[in-house]
Design an enzyme around this catalytic site. Structure first.
Site, PDB file in Angstrom:
ATOM      1  N   HIS A  47       4.421   0.454  -1.116  1.00 33.90           N
ATOM      2  CA  HIS A  47       5.694   0.167  -1.776  1.00 33.90           C
ATOM      3  C   HIS A  47       6.523   1.442  -1.714  1.00 33.90           C
ATOM      4  O   HIS A  47       6.131   2.470  -2.246  1.00 33.90           O
ATOM      5  CB  HIS A  47       5.498  -0.247  -3.231  1.00 33.90           C
ATOM      6  CG  HIS A  47       6.778  -0.610  -3.916  1.00 33.90           C
ATOM      7  ND1 HIS A  47       7.250  -1.906  -3.992  1.00 33.90           N
ATOM      8  CD2 HIS A  47       7.722   0.161  -4.522  1.00 33.90           C
ATOM      9  CE1 HIS A  47       8.404  -1.920  -4.621  1.00 33.90           C
ATOM     10  NE2 HIS A  47       8.710  -0.679  -4.959  1.00 33.90           N
ATOM     11  N   CYS A  48       7.660   1.364  -1.045  1.00 36.35           N
ATOM     12  CA  CYS A  48       8.481   2.554  -0.827  1.00 36.35           C
ATOM     13  C   CYS A  48       9.639   2.574  -1.814  1.00 36.35           C
ATOM     14  O   CYS A  48      10.528   1.710  -1.747  1.00 36.35           O
ATOM     15  CB  CYS A  48       9.012   2.570   0.608  1.00 36.35           C
ATOM     16  SG  CYS A  48      10.016   4.029   0.972  1.00 36.35           S
ATOM     17  N   PRO A  49       9.670   3.531  -2.741  1.00 37.59           N
ATOM     18  CA  PRO A  49      10.777   3.586  -3.698  1.00 37.59           C
ATOM     19  C   PRO A  49      12.104   3.934  -3.051  1.00 37.59           C
ATOM     20  O   PRO A  49      13.159   3.670  -3.621  1.00 37.59           O
ATOM     21  CB  PRO A  49      10.336   4.680  -4.682  1.00 37.59           C
ATOM     22  CG  PRO A  49       9.394   5.532  -3.907  1.00 37.59           C
ATOM     23  CD  PRO A  49       8.688   4.613  -2.956  1.00 37.59           C
ATOM     24  N   HIS A  73      13.291   0.604  -2.222  1.00 36.17           N
ATOM     25  CA  HIS A  73      13.118  -0.313  -3.341  1.00 36.17           C
ATOM     26  C   HIS A  73      12.512  -1.626  -2.861  1.00 36.17           C
ATOM     27  O   HIS A  73      12.947  -2.716  -3.242  1.00 36.17           O
ATOM     28  CB  HIS A  73      14.459  -0.562  -4.042  1.00 36.17           C
ATOM     29  CG  HIS A  73      14.314  -1.234  -5.390  1.00 36.17           C
ATOM     30  ND1 HIS A  73      13.543  -0.713  -6.395  1.00 36.17           N
ATOM     31  CD2 HIS A  73      14.838  -2.393  -5.881  1.00 36.17           C
ATOM     32  CE1 HIS A  73      13.605  -1.504  -7.448  1.00 36.17           C
ATOM     33  NE2 HIS A  73      14.370  -2.529  -7.163  1.00 36.17           N
ATOM     34  N   ASN A  74      11.521  -1.511  -2.015  1.00 37.97           N
ATOM     35  CA  ASN A  74      10.892  -2.697  -1.450  1.00 37.97           C
ATOM     36  C   ASN A  74       9.520  -2.310  -0.905  1.00 37.97           C
ATOM     37  O   ASN A  74       9.241  -1.126  -0.687  1.00 37.97           O
ATOM     38  CB  ASN A  74      11.757  -3.271  -0.323  1.00 37.97           C
ATOM     39  CG  ASN A  74      11.390  -4.706   0.027  1.00 37.97           C
ATOM     40  OD1 ASN A  74      10.564  -5.336  -0.640  1.00 37.97           O
ATOM     41  ND2 ASN A  74      11.988  -5.227   1.079  1.00 37.97           N
TER      42      ASN A  74
END
Length: 732
Positions: free
Chosen positions: A476-478, A481-482
């Protein structure tokens, strides 16, 4: 604190603690189970009776040990039969069930054993005995062969109550699909939701609430599930109940609201924390922001858009201060402004929904990158382009090309479905999946997601941030945001490549621009050297933007290196980090532990201790150690993943033993599968579709490892289309 019982619930939670109810048990001459101080059932040491039989003739002892052959001989010779009962009504099936002897249970049932026979002190059935030990497959076997799920034992507990005492979510699911009333009370009026809340099992509380349990139902003393959650003081249980509409002011028969119970049971801190996270004041009243349009702060759409756009304003202010003031004043003012603006944003989040009350759970970090992209583009167009378009046209064209690709693939990575595993449409479909997994002996947390109620494909992972299972989950890559998964991993990697190239071209163009820019007539240097000061003052805003871009290159380069290595290995970040944690050498684990703690990295991959230990279905009540700012930024920048990947590569090169990757077919084939996938680069792709060893696969429906699939195809071809099962294999 002990559990509420029929005889002592009136005293709880006032003063003395209530006593623990005896779980289903029974007695037999062989070895009767009993309740220990830890609320578990165990077998006493065997005290031989006066008329002790030889072991090979004692059907109860043989059933306890799971000896099918001798029992079969006893039944065939007519000495005993499967319906035999001792003086207390206990049958061999009771002992086989409580000791998890599946094969013996099946033999006894097929031989005519009574699956609903009650025996022992608590007058319980074999299914109840198996349920209290969480023997899923034995319980399912007996239910399939006529066990009545609505029966109660001598104390009035049904199978759902008994399963709740231990907190095994998978057993609860099996029983809930038997249409047992979710709010069925025990003799004191305690529902399963109350028991789960009291025991401190958030996963069970969440399951019962999803299943429609009455959140405000009360027992015979007026205690609701919220009161019982406060007796144990588990913050997660309390918060789940509040978020599902539990009455925060309901009083017991003695006139005690939850706040009073929390004070008496020393759980006031957990009560206030749960109220705060749910958007309420310490007294339980809803927070009221004395501003117009305050309701917008509860709107997810408004908050998401606001926190995504906020960094655009924040970054402009910071760049302006750094470029317009002397450095000795600009740096402390910038630090103050950055901290103040972030503090203000965090204060606003106190009014947000509970799952958005931290900046990392909002699009804020995605907005930081988008704002960087925006201001770099604006500065290039308004300043750098004008000064360099004639002298360096190629670099400008390359920058425009990279910038356009970066913007497109960044946007697509952010808004695209990362490859969510489709949810099932009905409970009937869920039951069919559960039955299938039970028949395959795969009904566990590795193959079934309790949150999504779906069978988990290989390489999938449930993302807590997204609340869905993602096929071929990478992390999950901040910054977008996905999640990054089967659908958008290639888009994500192209975005990173274009970003890296674009930054290189912009930095080069900015240097050309600053070198050609007229030197100011007067230079006043306070801290920097005169030579540096002369260049900085030529176009301070561009210098500041360029320095910021250089800083971004650090984490982007690490991320790009990690992603390229993992593509070549046919691994995801989650698989790589999990394999590194479990199979790395002690030295590498020590280094990683010292330098890092978690994600785009562990936090992004969301690795935890879930699934490790004797009962992986029960979340730990321990509070995680609060990390410092430095540790959090190491996670966000992916430094730990970079270190772990580098160490993993060195260990592989030195010949250290690591578990094989069943998805790898060599570097060339792995890269070809990833980059030459026929799915369009520009546009939407079929959910979960990908290439593996040159063949089309779909990760939302992949339940077998490639080696097993190939073996089955080979056997099918040899036998003219007939499939044969082979031993299961574990994926990395």
């Amino acid at each position: 604190m002990t559990a509420p019982s029929a005889s002592a619930s009136a005293e709880a939670p006032h003063g003395a603690a209530p006593t623990t109810p005896a779980l289903a048990n029974g007695k037999a001459s062989a070895a009767p189970p009993k309740v220990t101080g830890e609320n578990t059932v165990e077998l006493d040491k065997i005290a031989p009776p006066e008329d002790k039989l030889p072991l090979h003739e004692d059907i109860m002892q043989l059933a306890r040990l799971g000896e099918i052959g001798p029992i079969q001989t006893l039944c065939e010779t007519g000495k005993f039969n499967a319906r035999y009962k001792d003086q207390e009504g206990i049958t061999p099936l009771h002992w086989a069930a409580i000791n998890n002897h599946y094969a013996l249970c099946k033999y006894l049932v097929e031989s005519g054993a009574e699956v609903n026979a009650k025996g022992g002190e608590s007058v319980a059935t074999p299914t109840m005995w198996a349920a209290q030990r969480c023997h899923l497959y034995v319980v399912n076997l007996l239910l399939e062969n006529g066990a009545d799920p609505l029966l109660t034992d001598g104390q009035g507990y049904n199978m759902l109550h008994l399963a709740t005492f231990d907190g095994n979510v998978f057993l609860l699911l099996i029983l809930l699909h038997q249409n047992i009333p979710i709010d069925g009370p025990d003799p004191s009026g305690h529902s399963c939701l109350m028991w789960a809340a009291y025991k401190g099992y958030p996963a069970c509380v969440d399951l019962f609430l999803q299943w429609g349990a009455s959140v405000n139902g009360a027992d015979e003393n007026g205690f609701t599930a919220l009161h019982w959650a406060l007796v144990k003081g588990n913050p997660a249980c309390i918060q789940k109940l509040i978020e599902h509409g539990a009455d925060r002011f309901v009083e017991t028969n003695d006139g005690k609201p939850p706040a009073t119970v929390a004070q008496e049971m020393n759980s006031k801190g957990a009560w206030h924390r749960a109220l705060k996270e749910s958007g309420f004041n310490p007294d339980g009243t809803a927070k009221q922001l004395p501003l117009p349009y305050a309701s917008l702060l509860r709107s997810r759409v408004f908050l998401n858009r606001s926190f995504f756009l906020f960094p655009f304003f924040q970054m402009f202010i910071i760049f302006s201060v750094l470029s317009g003031m002397p450095i000795f004043a600009a740096v402390p003012i910038t630090i103050f402004l950055a901290y103040s603006l972030q503090w203000a944003a965090q204060q606003v989040l106190q009014w947000a929904p509970s799952d958005m009350q931290h900046l990392q759970r909002t699009p804020y970090l995605a907005g930081v990158f988008a704002a960087t992209l925006f201001w770099v583009g604006v500065r290039w167009f308004t300043t750098v382009l004008m000064a360099t378009y004639s002298s360096h046209p190629v670099f400008n064209l390359l920058f425009v090309f990279s910038y356009g690709l970066c913007a497109y693939f960044y946007t697509y990575s952010m808004i695209e479905d990362p490859g969510y595993v489709p949810k099932l449409g009905s409970r009937a479909q869920q039951k069919a999946v559960i039955d299938e997994l039970l028949s395959l002996w795969k009904f566990d947390d590795q193959n079934f997601c309790v949150s999504c109620m779906v069978r988990r494909p290989l390489r999938s992972k449930h993302c807590k941030r997204c609340g869905r299972c993602v096929a071929k989950h990478d992390h999950h890559c901040p910054w977008i945001h996905n999640c990054v998964g089967a659908n958008n991993q290639r888009h994500f990697l192209v975005y990173i490549i274009a970003l890296e190239a674009g930054m290189v071209f912009f930095i080069r163009l900015a240097i050309y621009h600053i070198q050609d820019f007229p030197q100011p007539k007067k230079t006043q240097c306070n801290i920097l050297s005169e030579s540096i000061c002369r260049y900085t003052l030529r176009d301070t805003f561009t210098v500041v933007v360029t320095i910021w871009t250089c800083l971004q290159m650090l984490w982007v380069t690490m991320l790009l290196a990690v992603q390229m290595v993992q593509v070549a290995r046919a691994q995801t970040t989650y698989e790589s980090m999990r394999g590194h944690m479990h199979h790395g050498t002690q030295a590498s684990q020590a280094i990683t532990s010292a330098l890092t703690t978690g994600s785009t990295s562990l936090e992004g991959a969301q690795l935890s201790n879930a699934g490790i230990g004797p009962n992986p279905t029960i979340p730990s009540d321990r509070h995680q150690h609060k990390e410092g700012c430095f540790s959090q930024w190491k996670k966000l920048l992916g430094f730990d993943t970079f270190v772990a990947t580098a160490i993993g590569g060195s260990e592989a090169g030195s010949g250290s033993r690591r578990r094989g990757n069943p998805y790898s077919r060599g570097i060339l084939t792995n890269c070809k599968d990833f980059w030459c996938d026929p799915a369009p680069y520009f546009g939407k792709r079929e959910t979960g579709a990908a290439m593996l060893d040159g063949e089309a696969v779909n990760y939302t429906r992949m339940y077998e490892t490639p080696s097993r699939m190939k073996l089955r195809r080979a056997r099918r071809d040899e036998d003219g289309g007939t499939y044969h099962s082979v031993g299961s294999e574990d994926a990395v």
